[in-house]
Scaffold this motif. Sequence first.
Motif, mmCIF file in Angstrom:
data_model
loop_
_atom_site.group_PDB
_atom_site.id
_atom_site.type_symbol
_atom_site.label_atom_id
_atom_site.label_comp_id
_atom_site.label_asym_id
_atom_site.label_seq_id
_atom_site.Cartn_x
_atom_site.Cartn_y
_atom_site.Cartn_z
ATOM 1 N N ALA A 246 8.708 10.804 -0.465
ATOM 2 C CA ALA A 246 7.562 9.886 -0.430
ATOM 3 C C ALA A 246 7.885 8.625 0.349
ATOM 4 O O ALA A 246 7.030 8.067 1.019
ATOM 5 N N GLY A 247 9.129 8.157 0.258
ATOM 6 C CA GLY A 247 9.503 6.942 0.968
ATOM 7 C C GLY A 247 9.420 7.117 2.473
ATOM 8 O O GLY A 247 8.655 6.443 3.150
ATOM 9 N N PRO A 248 10.208 8.041 3.027
ATOM 10 C CA PRO A 248 10.184 8.194 4.477
ATOM 11 C C PRO A 248 8.848 8.672 5.021
ATOM 12 O O PRO A 248 8.556 8.456 6.191
ATOM 13 N N MET A 249 8.033 9.323 4.203
ATOM 14 C CA MET A 249 6.743 9.785 4.712
ATOM 15 C C MET A 249 5.638 8.771 4.467
ATOM 16 O O MET A 249 4.482 9.076 4.725
ATOM 17 N N ALA A 250 5.967 7.594 3.970
ATOM 18 C CA ALA A 250 4.979 6.530 3.749
ATOM 19 C C ALA A 250 3.821 7.028 2.901
ATOM 20 O O ALA A 250 2.664 6.993 3.309
ATOM 21 N N ALA A 251 4.134 7.526 1.715
ATOM 22 C CA ALA A 251 3.081 8.010 0.820
ATOM 23 C C ALA A 251 2.344 6.817 0.237
ATOM 24 O O ALA A 251 2.954 5.819 -0.119
ATOM 25 N N ASP A 252 1.048 6.939 0.095
ATOM 26 C CA ASP A 252 0.288 5.790 -0.395
ATOM 27 C C ASP A 252 0.209 5.835 -1.911
ATOM 28 O O ASP A 252 0.728 6.736 -2.568
ATOM 29 N N ARG A 253 -0.494 4.841 -2.476
ATOM 30 C CA ARG A 253 -0.418 4.639 -3.923
ATOM 31 C C ARG A 253 -1.037 5.790 -4.692
ATOM 32 O O ARG A 253 -0.533 6.180 -5.743
ATOM 33 N N GLU A 254 -2.108 6.370 -4.163
ATOM 34 C CA GLU A 254 -2.752 7.451 -4.918
ATOM 35 C C GLU A 254 -1.835 8.648 -4.991
ATOM 36 O O GLU A 254 -1.708 9.303 -6.036
ATOM 37 N N ALA B 109 21.516 7.309 -4.370
ATOM 38 C CA ALA B 109 20.153 7.114 -4.874
ATOM 39 C C ALA B 109 20.081 7.789 -6.239
ATOM 40 O O ALA B 109 20.941 8.589 -6.585
ATOM 41 N N GLU C 167 0.836 -1.201 0.000
ATOM 42 C CA GLU C 167 0.000 0.000 0.000
ATOM 43 C C GLU C 167 0.874 1.256 0.000
ATOM 44 O O GLU C 167 0.432 2.325 -0.404
ATOM 45 N N TYR C 168 2.086 1.121 0.499
ATOM 46 C CA TYR C 168 3.047 2.229 0.503
ATOM 47 C C TYR C 168 4.270 1.746 -0.258
ATOM 48 O O TYR C 168 5.287 1.389 0.345
ATOM 49 N N PRO C 169 4.188 1.734 -1.587
ATOM 50 C CA PRO C 169 5.226 1.035 -2.347
ATOM 51 C C PRO C 169 6.598 1.682 -2.289
ATOM 52 O O PRO C 169 7.591 1.036 -2.558
ATOM 53 N N ALA C 170 6.644 2.960 -1.929
ATOM 54 C CA ALA C 170 7.951 3.625 -1.958
ATOM 55 C C ALA C 170 8.689 3.496 -0.641
ATOM 56 O O ALA C 170 9.808 3.988 -0.528
ATOM 57 N N SER C 171 8.071 2.853 0.348
ATOM 58 C CA SER C 171 8.678 2.891 1.690
ATOM 59 C C SER C 171 9.039 1.503 2.180
ATOM 60 O O SER C 171 8.470 0.502 1.746
ATOM 61 N N ARG D 293 8.960 13.439 -4.378
ATOM 62 C CA ARG D 293 9.135 12.007 -4.604
ATOM 63 C C ARG D 293 10.193 11.432 -3.693
ATOM 64 O O ARG D 293 10.102 10.328 -3.197
ATOM 65 N N MET D 294 11.249 12.237 -3.441
ATOM 66 C CA MET D 294 12.302 11.775 -2.537
ATOM 67 C C MET D 294 11.746 11.581 -1.137
ATOM 68 O O MET D 294 12.145 10.672 -0.416
ATOM 69 N N VAL E 97 10.573 4.607 9.250
ATOM 70 C CA VAL E 97 10.031 4.570 7.898
ATOM 71 C C VAL E 97 11.111 5.110 6.987
ATOM 72 O O VAL E 97 11.627 6.200 7.223
ATOM 73 N N ALA E 98 11.475 4.339 5.982
ATOM 74 C CA ALA E 98 12.569 4.787 5.121
ATOM 75 C C ALA E 98 12.228 4.521 3.669
ATOM 76 O O ALA E 98 11.231 3.881 3.357
ATOM 77 N N ASP E 99 13.090 5.023 2.796
ATOM 78 C CA ASP E 99 12.961 4.785 1.378
ATOM 79 C C ASP E 99 13.276 3.321 1.078
ATOM 80 O O ASP E 99 13.867 2.629 1.901
ATOM 81 N N LEU F 205 1.389 8.630 -4.880
ATOM 82 C CA LEU F 205 2.484 8.350 -5.806
ATOM 83 C C LEU F 205 2.012 8.446 -7.247
ATOM 84 O O LEU F 205 2.735 8.952 -8.106
ATOM 85 N N PRO G 264 0.786 5.286 9.184
ATOM 86 C CA PRO G 264 1.090 4.022 8.478
ATOM 87 C C PRO G 264 1.930 3.061 9.300
ATOM 88 O O PRO G 264 1.832 1.844 9.121
ATOM 89 N N ILE H 141 15.484 2.085 -0.483
ATOM 90 C CA ILE H 141 16.906 1.791 -0.563
ATOM 91 C C ILE H 141 17.417 1.221 0.756
ATOM 92 O O ILE H 141 18.552 0.733 0.835
#
Lengths: 254, 642
Positions: free
Chosen positions: B400-408, B389, A68-72, B397-398, A88-90, B410, A203, A92
């Motif tokens: 988005a990972g640490p902030m746990a952005a959801d699919r919508e 990276a 649901e949070y594909p980037a994290s 976008r950078m 919570v991280a990227d 993104l 999340p 990577i």
Amino acid sequence: MGVTVLQPYPMPENKSGAHIIDYLSKRLLSLGATHAGQFLVDCETFISSPQPHNGTPGRAVHVLHNSEYPASTFSIMDSGTGKQVSLVADSIFDLLMLKMTNTFTSKKQTKIESRGARFEYGDFVIKLGSVTMMEHFKGILIEIEYKSCMILAYCWEMIREMLQGFLNINVGKDFPSYFAPQTIMTPMGQQQMHAKHNDMYEPTDTVKQYLEQFTNYRKHVSMHGGLGGQQQQPVHMSPSPVMGAAGGLGMIRP
Amino acid sequence: MSNSVNISVETTCEKKIREIGYDGTELYQPAPTLSESLAKCAARIDFSKTSLDDLKKEEKTAAAAEEENKDGTQFQESLWPWDAVRNKLKDALTEICVLSDVISIAKDKRYLVLDPLLEEGDDTKPIVQVYSRKKAISQAAQVLLSGAERLRNAHSEQRSRNVSDFHIELLRLRQNWRLKKVSNAIIGDLSYRTAGSKFGMSGTFEVTKAEEASDDDSAISSTTSSSTATNNGMQMKASSALRVIVPAELQGVAYIKVITQKDQEDLCTAQVNLMGHGPNITAQVGVWQKTLEFAQNVLFCKELFAQLAREAIQLQAPIPHVVIGNQIRATLLPNIQLIISLCHSTTFDSNQPAPINDHDHVLEHSLHQLLREVHYKNSHHPFPHPASAPLGPSKKRMLAGPMAADRETLLDMTKTQTILEQIIAQAQHIFMRKRTQYVLDTLARDVKDPQIVSHWNAMNSPTMSCVKINIVTHGYDAIGRTSLVIHVKERSLKCICRDGRVMRLSYEPQELRDLILCQINSHQISCLVSLARCMAWTVLSNSNHLGIGKVEPLGNASSCLLASPNGDRMIAVQIRCDPQIDVKVYIARSPRQDFFPSPLVPEKLWENLGGNFKEVKFDKIEGKSFLNKMEFLMASLTSNTA
């Protein structure tokens, strides 16, 4: 992104997991939900390599992914005393963990995941997940998310009603164990009851709930002798919520 | 008693063996006696080494002689070892005697006088020095003067000439453009590659010396110009200005023309400009700077048009975009088209007539800015620049990972708008804004009674503007005012009223007109209610939507019922906005005039029940506006009798 509650589904003895999933999906589809893709939540555990000599189990780092949070990438570090630190991280971060093989070894046998179909029904997102650990089926975990609300206390009744409606099981009136009031230490040094169901939902709460459930599944397995000869887990990750230093909880050993 | 030990001391040197007998006995050479050794040492003295003058010469000759007579002298040595010594001593004695004679004679001062040397030699030296220095300095001055002479000549030559030097021109060219020397030719680059463009067309130009003799060297291609370029190395006194040769496809002048057109769907009248190749080299447009700037502009316009054409073909629009030759047609709103064309004229004619349709400069500038923005994004990556990276994603976008952005979230980040979509959105917005302005202005002109005041925001974005509309009656501003805000977007309007209602309108102008008319309607009634309160009249009821009469396209009538302070008069007002605002006013008096007791209703008191309403000729009443007339009416109907 809203309040998410995990509900383990009690498996009847004579039915297989696929059959149950099928039955629940049919119920959802007839209710009017739409099938909207798949989801996957997986968890991998790393134990700190040099085991301490005085018998306390080493630190564990759980690395979880949620589709649901594909980037994290989520990671929860469990020190032996039961305190959990979450991050919570990227994405990577996974590569970083690969480099830490000297300090942390990955226990491949404990890789556990919940995978299944995802349904959308109005403001709800319902996921029917079958929990598997190394290709062995463990159980069924239902995840329900109410997208419009961020505080559990406001919408718990509605979620409970929804769950009871389509699952046809009895869901207790109390808040789930993750949200139960806990004793925490305030910065002033006093113990205070903190009601988690009044906090804004994040999340990381979803992920922590998953970790709690996965731990239960692992413990359940190790308590019952395990399937396929898995080794016993050093159970330093206590599923009960965070306790203050004054009220330290002893290690639960099976 | 200590016995002394005898210690024998022997020399290490052994005697030389002279002869060995047949019986083994060795005959030693006797050791040299003291006199012999002295003679040997004395022979080694070289008396010639004492005199410096003869030293070198005699050394050489002595060395030569020694080589030759080595055998001879060795032979003679045994006979006369002291001979050479004796001769040398004799010579020395002779010289000493001479010296003593000279000194004794000089001491006598009769035949030989010793005088010190005079200092005259020193007096002559400074003069010599001065002379020598003077000569040296004059030589140096000569060198400098000759150099200065040369510079002066060059400078005067340059000033007298009108045509500037090739190298000065080249320097100025180099200050403005990127030049590179490739073998013998000078190549320059006028493309936007270093600014972030990824266009395929190359923008290289060649710099050569301009030939003064022949002006129409039209056949000069890049291969033959290299031969003229070999002259660059030579220092030519008769220098000429430089000439730049731009590629054939970049010659001339080009610009992008943007027109919004209405109601012309006729495709066969579209002008098709084939961008053929004109004459090879056009006349130099003024100086080389202008030529290069025009060529760069041509390249930019070509890139812009190529990008727009590519997007027009790839995008799926409800009404597909049409690309013909150098024109792109896109539909903004029904019957309104946006035409973007690339105008490239290879013959430079300063007397070109102005184009017939006036084009939209704002949109053209916008197009240029959009392409520059694309270039900028290509070359500048947003911060942070991580080491581990990928480089390129935006800051959101950078995070988005640490902030746990959801699919919508993104998915939203991946949505980008092409240049064509952006320019269409801007053109649509300009059109909507003009239309809204037109509707509001005509309404303000036509409707005099409540005044419609519109305030447009000074700051707006290319795709949204806001206007605030106040509806007031002149003279009654304090009584009431109706205001609403309209957000003008690309294809729709959004109206927010004071009471919180949000209405979304489409691009049809009639909808906005209807809305304003309805707002005027409700404004009148609400102001009347406030006015009645001021006049001490009681508001019995009012309604915004009565639901009486025939069905109207614009909603229904709104009404108001007022009672006088002592209750003997009632006023009923009904306002419709059929196509125009239509006001009907009725009044009634409380004790009925026409009550006659009948067998069914015998008592007199029933006359107080209220009479019929009679219509008032409202347009005949004195008053400037509706509220004014109502005020007068209410004033006239207020009576003092209790």
